[in-house]
Design a protein around this motif. Structure first.
Motif, PDB file in Angstrom:
ATOM      1  N   ALA A 172      12.625  14.503  19.684  1.00  0.00           N
ATOM      2  CA  ALA A 172      11.927  14.736  18.419  1.00  0.00           C
ATOM      3  C   ALA A 172      10.479  15.158  18.665  1.00  0.00           C
ATOM      4  CB  ALA A 172      11.966  13.472  17.568  1.00  0.00           C
ATOM      5  N   ALA A 173       9.805  14.492  19.605  1.00  0.00           N
ATOM      6  CA  ALA A 173       8.419  14.857  19.917  1.00  0.00           C
ATOM      7  C   ALA A 173       8.347  16.286  20.454  1.00  0.00           C
ATOM      8  CB  ALA A 173       7.839  13.859  20.926  1.00  0.00           C
ATOM      9  N   ASP A 174       9.326  16.659  21.279  1.00  0.00           N
ATOM     10  CA  ASP A 174       9.346  18.027  21.807  1.00  0.00           C
ATOM     11  C   ASP A 174       9.531  19.059  20.696  1.00  0.00           C
ATOM     12  OD1 ASP A 174       8.923  17.188  24.372  1.00  0.00           O
ATOM     13  OD2 ASP A 174      11.012  17.373  25.019  1.00  0.00           O
ATOM     14  N   ASP A 175      10.381  18.753  19.725  1.00  0.00           N
ATOM     15  CA  ASP A 175      10.576  19.681  18.604  1.00  0.00           C
ATOM     16  C   ASP A 175       9.256  19.947  17.886  1.00  0.00           C
ATOM     17  OD1 ASP A 175      13.216  20.394  18.812  1.00  0.00           O
ATOM     18  OD2 ASP A 175      13.959  18.943  17.357  1.00  0.00           O
ATOM     19  N   ILE A 176       8.472  18.887  17.702  1.00  0.00           N
ATOM     20  CA  ILE A 176       7.184  19.041  17.025  1.00  0.00           C
ATOM     21  C   ILE A 176       6.201  19.797  17.913  1.00  0.00           C
ATOM     22  CG2 ILE A 176       5.192  17.798  16.101  1.00  0.00           C
ATOM     23  CD1 ILE A 176       7.168  15.607  15.189  1.00  0.00           C
ATOM     24  N   ARG A 177       6.120  19.434  19.181  1.00  0.00           N
ATOM     25  CA  ARG A 177       5.176  20.098  20.088  1.00  0.00           C
ATOM     26  C   ARG A 177       5.462  21.589  20.211  1.00  0.00           C
ATOM     27  NH1 ARG A 177       5.753  15.200  23.366  1.00  0.00           N
ATOM     28  NH2 ARG A 177       3.812  14.015  23.190  1.00  0.00           N
ATOM     29  N   LEU A 178       6.745  21.944  20.197  1.00  0.00           N
ATOM     30  CA  LEU A 178       7.136  23.341  20.365  1.00  0.00           C
ATOM     31  C   LEU A 178       7.079  24.139  19.064  1.00  0.00           C
ATOM     32  CD1 LEU A 178      10.140  22.801  22.808  1.00  0.00           C
ATOM     33  CD2 LEU A 178       7.902  23.796  23.360  1.00  0.00           C
ATOM     34  N   GLY A 179       6.713  23.467  17.977  1.00  0.00           N
ATOM     35  CA  GLY A 179       6.538  24.169  16.711  1.00  0.00           C
ATOM     36  C   GLY A 179       7.812  24.372  15.916  1.00  0.00           C
ATOM     37  N   ARG A 180       8.887  23.716  16.297  1.00  0.00           N
ATOM     38  CA  ARG A 180      10.148  23.875  15.559  1.00  0.00           C
ATOM     39  C   ARG A 180      10.150  23.084  14.264  1.00  0.00           C
ATOM     40  NH1 ARG A 180      13.376  22.546  21.037  1.00  0.00           N
ATOM     41  NH2 ARG A 180      13.433  24.638  21.973  1.00  0.00           N
ATOM     42  N   THR A 181       9.448  21.936  14.273  1.00  0.00           N
ATOM     43  CA  THR A 181       9.383  21.074  13.096  1.00  0.00           C
ATOM     44  C   THR A 181       7.964  20.548  12.947  1.00  0.00           C
ATOM     45  OG1 THR A 181       9.997  19.137  14.412  1.00  0.00           O
ATOM     46  CG2 THR A 181      11.801  20.317  13.316  1.00  0.00           C
ATOM     47  N   ASP A 182       7.702  19.964  11.768  1.00  0.00           N
ATOM     48  CA  ASP A 182       6.418  19.323  11.518  1.00  0.00           C
ATOM     49  C   ASP A 182       6.550  17.802  11.415  1.00  0.00           C
ATOM     50  OD1 ASP A 182       5.035  21.791  11.340  1.00  0.00           O
ATOM     51  OD2 ASP A 182       5.764  22.030   9.289  1.00  0.00           O
ATOM     52  N   VAL A 183       7.705  17.349  10.955  1.00  0.00           N
ATOM     53  CA  VAL A 183       7.957  15.919  10.754  1.00  0.00           C
ATOM     54  C   VAL A 183       9.355  15.599  11.261  1.00  0.00           C
ATOM     55  CG1 VAL A 183       8.077  14.017   9.085  1.00  0.00           C
ATOM     56  CG2 VAL A 183       6.502  15.936   8.673  1.00  0.00           C
ATOM     57  N   MET A 184       9.489  14.453  11.943  1.00  0.00           N
ATOM     58  CA  MET A 184      10.802  13.999  12.407  1.00  0.00           C
ATOM     59  C   MET A 184      10.967  12.513  12.096  1.00  0.00           C
ATOM     60  SD  MET A 184      12.414  16.599  13.763  1.00  0.00           S
ATOM     61  CE  MET A 184      13.724  15.850  14.723  1.00  0.00           C
TER      62      MET A 184
END
Length: 414
Positions: A172-184
Motif C-alpha cells: 500500500a505504501a508503495d502504491d502511494i509513493r509511486l503515485g498510483r493512489t493517494d489514500v489506502m
C-alpha cells in the motif's frame, strides 16, 4: 519521492475493542487470554486463547448481513470503519478512483469452512450454503471494505501467514509513493479460534499448553515459554500521501519511513536459527528509510513465545544493531494479545504508532524466569510499560514459509 503518512487507526483486539481501549490495555499490560468459549475445548491439549471480549457484531453491522459474513470479514469491517472515522475520511470528498484497500488474512474464513464441512459430513443430502465460498476466501476483507465505501482503487488481499499485514502495508505504501493512489485502507483480520484452528496448531506443538495458568501463558523471552497463544481480531490504518493529507487538514499520527521483505528460504515453520532472513529484512527497511540504527528507540518484535523463534529474532536484532541494542526498548505485545496470525502485523504496527504518539513502550508481560541464552543487558521491557520519548519504531512480522517483513515508523515533524 512522495511521502506516506498515517492519518487514521482502528483496533479490535483481545485487550480492547477499539483504539482507545487497546491503548489502555497496552499501557496497563493486560492479558487477553481466557478459556475458550466458542466451543467446548475439553478434548484439546490447549483449552485457551485470546478471544475478543463482549463483542457484538450486530452493534456495527446489520444482523442479516452478519449471517453472510465470516467473523474475519466482520472484524475487518469494524476495524476499518473505526480507522476511516478516525481519519475523518469522507468518500464524497475523495477521488474514490485513487483510494484503495489492501487487507490481509493468513487463514481467512476458517470457521465458515469448518461449519460447512462438519454439517455436510453428517448429512445424507449435502447442502452447501451459497455464501460459503464468499465467506471463506481470504480476499473478502478487502472486498467488503471497498464496497462499503465505494473505493475503486486497487483492492486485494495478501496472504503470507503471520507476515500478511506487513506485506499489505508495504504494498500500500508503495502504491502511494509511486503515485498510483493517494489514500489506502490497510489492515488485517483473523478469526481462527475454532476447533480446526486450535487442533491444527496444537498438532504442530506450536501452542502453549499452560491450561492451569492461561492468563500468563504467552511468555516471550521467558525461560519457560512453551508456545504461542492463538488470538483473534483486527487492526487497520489509513495511509495517505503527505500533501493530500495536508490539503484536507488531516491529523498525522506518524510517517511510514520504509519497509522491506525477505525470505529465510530455510524451513516451512522454523526460523533460520541465526536469524539471517530477519536481519537482512530489518537492515533493508532501515536503509530504505534513511534511518540510522542509533535513531531507533523501540522495536516491536514478532516475539511469539516459542523456544526457537524468540532467540532467532534477538540474534537478528543483535546482528543489525550491534552494541546499540542496549540502547533500545524491545517488547512483544503478543504477551498481551496472543498471536493474531495474519492480523498480528496490523495491531503491532498500531502499537508502534501509539508508542510514538504517547511516549511509552508497551511491555512484555508474563516474565518470571530469565533465559540463560538471552543477554540480560537487553531491555525487553518486562512486565510494565516504560515511559520513553519514542521518535522511531520498527516492527517485525515473520510467517510460516520463511516470510519476513519489517516496517519503520517515525514521528511526523513536518
Amino acid at each position: 519521492m512522495r511521502r506516506v503518512v498515517v492519518t487514521g487507526l482502528g483496533a479490535l483486539t483481545p485487550i480492547g475493542n477499539n483504539l482507545a481501549a487497546y491503548l489502555e490495555g497496552l499501557q496497563k499490560g493486560m492479558s487477553g487470554a481466557n478459556r475458550i468459549t466458542y466451543f467446548n475445548p475439553e478434548n484439546f491439549k490447549t483449552q485457551f486463547a485470546c478471544e475478543l471480549k463482549e463483542f457484538d457484531a450486530t452493534e456495527f453491522i446489520d444482523r442479516r448481513e452478519v449471517r453472510r459474513l465470516d467473523r474475519f470479514s466482520v472484524y475487518a469491517m469494524v476495524a476499518a470503519d473505526e480507522a476511516v472515522k478516525h481519519a475523518q475520511l469522507d468518500p464524497e470528498q475523495l477521488d474514490v478512483e485513487r483510494v484503495g484497500v489492501i487487507w490481509a488474512s493468513g487463514i481467512g474464513g476458517l470457521r465458515s469452512l469448518e461449519e460447512e464441512i462438519t454439517y455436510n459430513a453428517t448429512s445424507d443430502q449435502p447442502r452447501y450454503n451459497p455464501f460459503m465460498i464468499p465467506k471463506m476466501i481470504g480476499n473478502m476483507g478487502a472486498g467488503h471494505i471497498s464496497m462499503k465505501y465505494g473505493f475503486r482503487g486497487p483492492s486485494y488481499g495478501t496472504v503470507s501467514a503471520c507476515a500478511s499485514t506487513g506485506h499489505a502495508l508495504g504494498a500500500a505504501a508503495d502504491d502511494i509513493r509511486l503515485g498510483r493512489t493517494d489514500v489506502m485502507v490497510v489492515g488485517g483480520s483473523e478469526a481462527a479460534v475454532t476447533e480446526v484452528g486450535i487442533g491444527g496448531f496444537s498438532a504442530m506443538k506450536a501452542l502453549s499448553t499452560r491450561n492451569d495458568d492461561f492468563a500468563t501463558a504467552s511468555r516471550p523471552y521467558d525461560a519457560e515459554r512453551d508456545g504461542f497463544v492463538l488470538g483473534e481480531g483486527a487492526g487497520s490504518f489509513i495511509l495517505e500521501e503527505l500533501e493530500h493529507a495536508k490539503a484536507r487538514g488531516a491529523t498525522i499520527y506518524a510517517e511510514v519511513m520504509g519497509y522491506a521483505a525477505t525470505s529465510d528460504a530455510y524451513h516451512i515453520t522454523a526460523p533460520h536459527p541465526e536469524g539471517l532472513g530477519a536481519s537482512t529484512c530489518m537492515r533493508n527497511a532501515l536503509n530504505f528509510s534513511g534511518i540510522n540504527i542509533d535513531e531507533v528507540d523501540y522495536i516491536n518484535t514478532h516475539g511469539t513465545s516459542t523456544p526457537l523463534g524468540d532467540i532467532a529474532e534477538l540474534k537478528a536484532i543483535q546482528q543489525v544493531f550491534g552494541d546499540k541494542i542496549y540502547n533500545l526498548n524491545i517488547s512483544s505485545t503478543k504477551s498481551m494479545t496472543g498471536h493474531l496470525l495474519g492480523a498480528a502485523g496490523a495491531i503491532e504496527a498500531i502499537a508502534c504508532i501509539l508508542a510514538i504518539q504517547h511516549n511509552f513502550v508497551p511491555p512484555t508481560i508474563n516474565h518470571f524466569n530469565d533465559d540463560p541464552e538471552i543477554d540480560k543487558r537487553i531491555n525487553l521491557t518486562f512486565n510494565e510499560a516504560q515511559e520513553r520519548d519514542v521518535k522511531v519504531a520498527l516492527t517485525n512480522t515473520f510467517g510460516f514459509g520463511g516470510h519476513n517483513s519489517a516496517a519503520v515508523f517515525k514521528r511526523f515533524e513536518g
